[in-house]
Design a protein around this motif. Sequence first.
Motif, mmCIF file in Angstrom:
data_model
loop_
_atom_site.group_PDB
_atom_site.id
_atom_site.type_symbol
_atom_site.label_atom_id
_atom_site.label_comp_id
_atom_site.label_asym_id
_atom_site.label_seq_id
_atom_site.Cartn_x
_atom_site.Cartn_y
_atom_site.Cartn_z
ATOM 1 N N HIS A 42 -118.855 -88.450 36.317
ATOM 2 C CA HIS A 42 -119.063 -87.876 37.649
ATOM 3 C C HIS A 42 -120.339 -88.411 38.286
ATOM 4 O O HIS A 42 -121.332 -88.672 37.599
ATOM 5 N N ASP A 43 -120.287 -88.555 39.584
ATOM 6 C CA ASP A 43 -121.478 -88.753 40.402
ATOM 7 C C ASP A 43 -121.619 -87.476 41.221
ATOM 8 O O ASP A 43 -120.920 -87.280 42.213
ATOM 9 N N GLY A 44 -122.476 -86.586 40.753
ATOM 10 C CA GLY A 44 -122.507 -85.248 41.335
ATOM 11 C C GLY A 44 -121.200 -84.537 41.006
ATOM 12 O O GLY A 44 -120.823 -84.425 39.851
ATOM 13 N N ASP A 45 -120.501 -84.096 42.034
ATOM 14 C CA ASP A 45 -119.212 -83.436 41.833
ATOM 15 C C ASP A 45 -118.038 -84.397 41.943
ATOM 16 O O ASP A 45 -116.882 -83.980 41.783
ATOM 17 N N ARG A 46 -118.288 -85.649 42.203
ATOM 18 C CA ARG A 46 -117.219 -86.622 42.424
ATOM 19 C C ARG A 46 -116.823 -87.297 41.115
ATOM 20 O O ARG A 46 -117.675 -87.853 40.414
ATOM 21 N N LEU A 47 -115.538 -87.250 40.769
ATOM 22 C CA LEU A 47 -115.035 -87.944 39.593
ATOM 23 C C LEU A 47 -114.876 -89.418 39.939
ATOM 24 O O LEU A 47 -114.105 -89.777 40.827
ATOM 25 N N VAL A 48 -115.608 -90.288 39.227
ATOM 26 C CA VAL A 48 -115.586 -91.726 39.534
ATOM 27 C C VAL A 48 -115.038 -92.561 38.389
ATOM 28 O O VAL A 48 -114.862 -93.777 38.535
ATOM 29 N N GLY A 49 -114.781 -91.934 37.258
ATOM 30 C CA GLY A 49 -114.196 -92.645 36.127
ATOM 31 C C GLY A 49 -113.454 -91.677 35.238
ATOM 32 O O GLY A 49 -113.807 -90.496 35.149
ATOM 33 N N PHE A 50 -112.419 -92.170 34.578
ATOM 34 C CA PHE A 50 -111.578 -91.304 33.755
ATOM 35 C C PHE A 50 -110.935 -92.138 32.652
ATOM 36 O O PHE A 50 -110.551 -93.290 32.870
ATOM 37 N N ALA A 51 -110.845 -91.563 31.457
ATOM 38 C CA ALA A 51 -110.157 -92.216 30.337
ATOM 39 C C ALA A 51 -109.474 -91.153 29.503
ATOM 40 O O ALA A 51 -109.944 -90.013 29.417
ATOM 41 N N TYR A 52 -108.372 -91.548 28.890
ATOM 42 C CA TYR A 52 -107.709 -90.606 27.995
ATOM 43 C C TYR A 52 -107.105 -91.345 26.810
ATOM 44 O O TYR A 52 -106.852 -92.554 26.865
ATOM 45 N N GLY A 53 -106.907 -90.608 25.705
ATOM 46 C CA GLY A 53 -106.360 -91.201 24.496
ATOM 47 C C GLY A 53 -105.796 -90.132 23.588
ATOM 48 O O GLY A 53 -105.823 -88.942 23.900
ATOM 49 N N PHE A 54 -105.322 -90.568 22.427
ATOM 50 C CA PHE A 54 -104.681 -89.647 21.498
ATOM 51 C C PHE A 54 -104.846 -90.161 20.077
ATOM 52 O O PHE A 54 -105.215 -91.321 19.848
ATOM 53 N N ALA A 55 -104.587 -89.292 19.114
ATOM 54 C CA ALA A 55 -104.652 -89.677 17.711
ATOM 55 C C ALA A 55 -103.485 -90.594 17.378
ATOM 56 O O ALA A 55 -102.343 -90.321 17.763
ATOM 57 N N GLY A 56 -103.759 -91.693 16.684
ATOM 58 C CA GLY A 56 -102.713 -92.651 16.354
ATOM 59 C C GLY A 56 -102.728 -93.023 14.884
ATOM 60 O O GLY A 56 -103.723 -92.826 14.178
ATOM 61 N N ARG A 57 -101.637 -93.571 14.444
ATOM 62 C CA ARG A 57 -101.502 -94.097 13.088
ATOM 63 C C ARG A 57 -100.539 -95.268 13.128
ATOM 64 O O ARG A 57 -99.467 -95.167 13.716
ATOM 65 N N ASP A 58 -100.921 -96.396 12.518
ATOM 66 C CA ASP A 58 -100.018 -97.549 12.519
ATOM 67 C C ASP A 58 -99.093 -97.503 11.302
ATOM 68 O O ASP A 58 -99.160 -96.581 10.476
ATOM 69 N N ARG A 59 -98.218 -98.480 11.196
ATOM 70 C CA ARG A 59 -97.222 -98.478 10.133
ATOM 71 C C ARG A 59 -97.826 -98.683 8.752
ATOM 72 O O ARG A 59 -97.170 -98.428 7.739
ATOM 73 N N SER A 60 -99.070 -99.150 8.715
ATOM 74 C CA SER A 60 -99.757 -99.307 7.433
ATOM 75 C C SER A 60 -100.502 -98.049 7.013
ATOM 76 O O SER A 60 -101.122 -98.014 5.955
ATOM 77 N N GLY A 61 -100.456 -97.016 7.851
ATOM 78 C CA GLY A 61 -101.116 -95.759 7.534
ATOM 79 C C GLY A 61 -102.541 -95.648 8.006
ATOM 80 O O GLY A 61 -103.206 -94.653 7.731
ATOM 81 N N LEU A 103 -119.850 -95.832 29.858
ATOM 82 C CA LEU A 103 -120.055 -94.400 29.682
ATOM 83 C C LEU A 103 -118.753 -93.710 29.287
ATOM 84 O O LEU A 103 -118.751 -92.787 28.454
ATOM 85 N N LEU A 104 -117.637 -94.143 29.840
ATOM 86 C CA LEU A 104 -116.343 -93.587 29.444
ATOM 87 C C LEU A 104 -116.079 -93.833 27.965
ATOM 88 O O LEU A 104 -115.656 -92.929 27.231
ATOM 89 N N LYS A 105 -116.313 -95.059 27.520
ATOM 90 C CA LYS A 105 -116.067 -95.370 26.113
ATOM 91 C C LYS A 105 -117.034 -94.607 25.204
ATOM 92 O O LYS A 105 -116.679 -94.186 24.099
ATOM 93 N N THR A 106 -118.276 -94.403 25.657
ATOM 94 C CA THR A 106 -119.226 -93.615 24.884
ATOM 95 C C THR A 106 -118.727 -92.178 24.726
ATOM 96 O O THR A 106 -118.801 -91.600 23.636
ATOM 97 N N CYS A 107 -118.211 -91.611 25.810
ATOM 98 C CA CYS A 107 -117.673 -90.245 25.742
ATOM 99 C C CYS A 107 -116.456 -90.183 24.832
ATOM 100 O O CYS A 107 -116.312 -89.252 24.030
ATOM 101 N N GLN A 108 -115.563 -91.164 24.947
ATOM 102 C CA GLN A 108 -114.393 -91.185 24.077
ATOM 103 C C GLN A 108 -114.793 -91.331 22.613
ATOM 104 O O GLN A 108 -114.195 -90.707 21.737
ATOM 105 N N ARG A 109 -115.792 -92.155 22.365
ATOM 106 C CA ARG A 109 -116.273 -92.330 20.995
ATOM 107 C C ARG A 109 -116.744 -90.991 20.419
ATOM 108 O O ARG A 109 -116.426 -90.634 19.270
ATOM 109 N N LYS A 110 -117.496 -90.229 21.205
ATOM 110 C CA LYS A 110 -117.994 -88.929 20.746
ATOM 111 C C LYS A 110 -116.839 -87.990 20.437
ATOM 112 O O LYS A 110 -116.846 -87.282 19.414
ATOM 113 N N VAL A 111 -115.826 -87.974 21.311
ATOM 114 C CA VAL A 111 -114.670 -87.113 21.081
ATOM 115 C C VAL A 111 -113.927 -87.542 19.822
ATOM 116 O O VAL A 111 -113.554 -86.708 18.979
ATOM 117 N N ALA A 112 -113.709 -88.836 19.664
ATOM 118 C CA ALA A 112 -112.979 -89.335 18.501
ATOM 119 C C ALA A 112 -113.690 -88.976 17.206
ATOM 120 O O ALA A 112 -113.062 -88.505 16.241
#
Length: 256
Positions: A59-78, A101-110
């Motif tokens: 956010h820049d103040g109250d304005r959303l200026v960037g967004f990222a989303y993801g989910f838990a994954g697993r490949d065929r090798s486990g 900054l988006l990737k930093t936030c995602q890293r923290k969540v992961a």
Amino acid sequence: MPNLSAIPLHGESLIGDAAFREAAALYTRVFRYEPTEYSLNPNLLSALAKNGGSAVGVHDGDRLVGFAYGFAGRDRSGHEFHYSQAAVVDPDYQGRGVGRLLKTCQRKVALGWNQHRMRWTFDPLLARNAHFNFAALQAEGTGYAVDYYDRPGTDRIVVDWALDRERDPFADIRGLPSPAFGPDDRGRLFEAVEDGRRIARIPLPSSVNDADASTGALRARIRDSMQRVFDAGLVLVNCTRIDDDTAVYLAGEDMR
């Protein structure tokens, strides 16, 4: 870990229906997704955030200026990881560090979900994205997926980012200088041995117009070259711009 320094914006996990709707609207607007099948459901973001996924914003103040989303994954090798499906930045804020900054936030969540690696994909013709992934984040390109979204023209490079390693195993080669390449070299594979390690380079235009009639042929050459790189057991570690018109992928042998 790279130094992901703070910028005068703030990033955080998104919470609540209003935030998820705002994120979905930004996603649709920036990517110019008009068909409804490509839009993003706010209910999905809410569910992801509660079940091993991420929905983060800058956010820049109250304005959303960037967004990222993801989910838990697993490949065929486990192997388990956090899969980052998409990141989007308001055009007015591109080049201001919002992507970091988006990737930093995602890293923290992961890491909060006990996920220690992150994966995502990107278009191999986007040299700027490649440079961010490899030079800024110190991630690696570990695979090539043909028609990733089951549609022609959706080839993607698979990126893998170790979230808590202390040492970059490719630090000695990420900054290797590139020889000069001409327009006829774009998309072609150039192999060498430097300091006892196998090295490969693939030049490409620094920017690409998909409407150009030659882009299809370029994509085909890059597909062939990338598949040869990964078949040889090499890893993409950088993409650098060498002049106004040309960037170069760099791949190296994994010596671990």
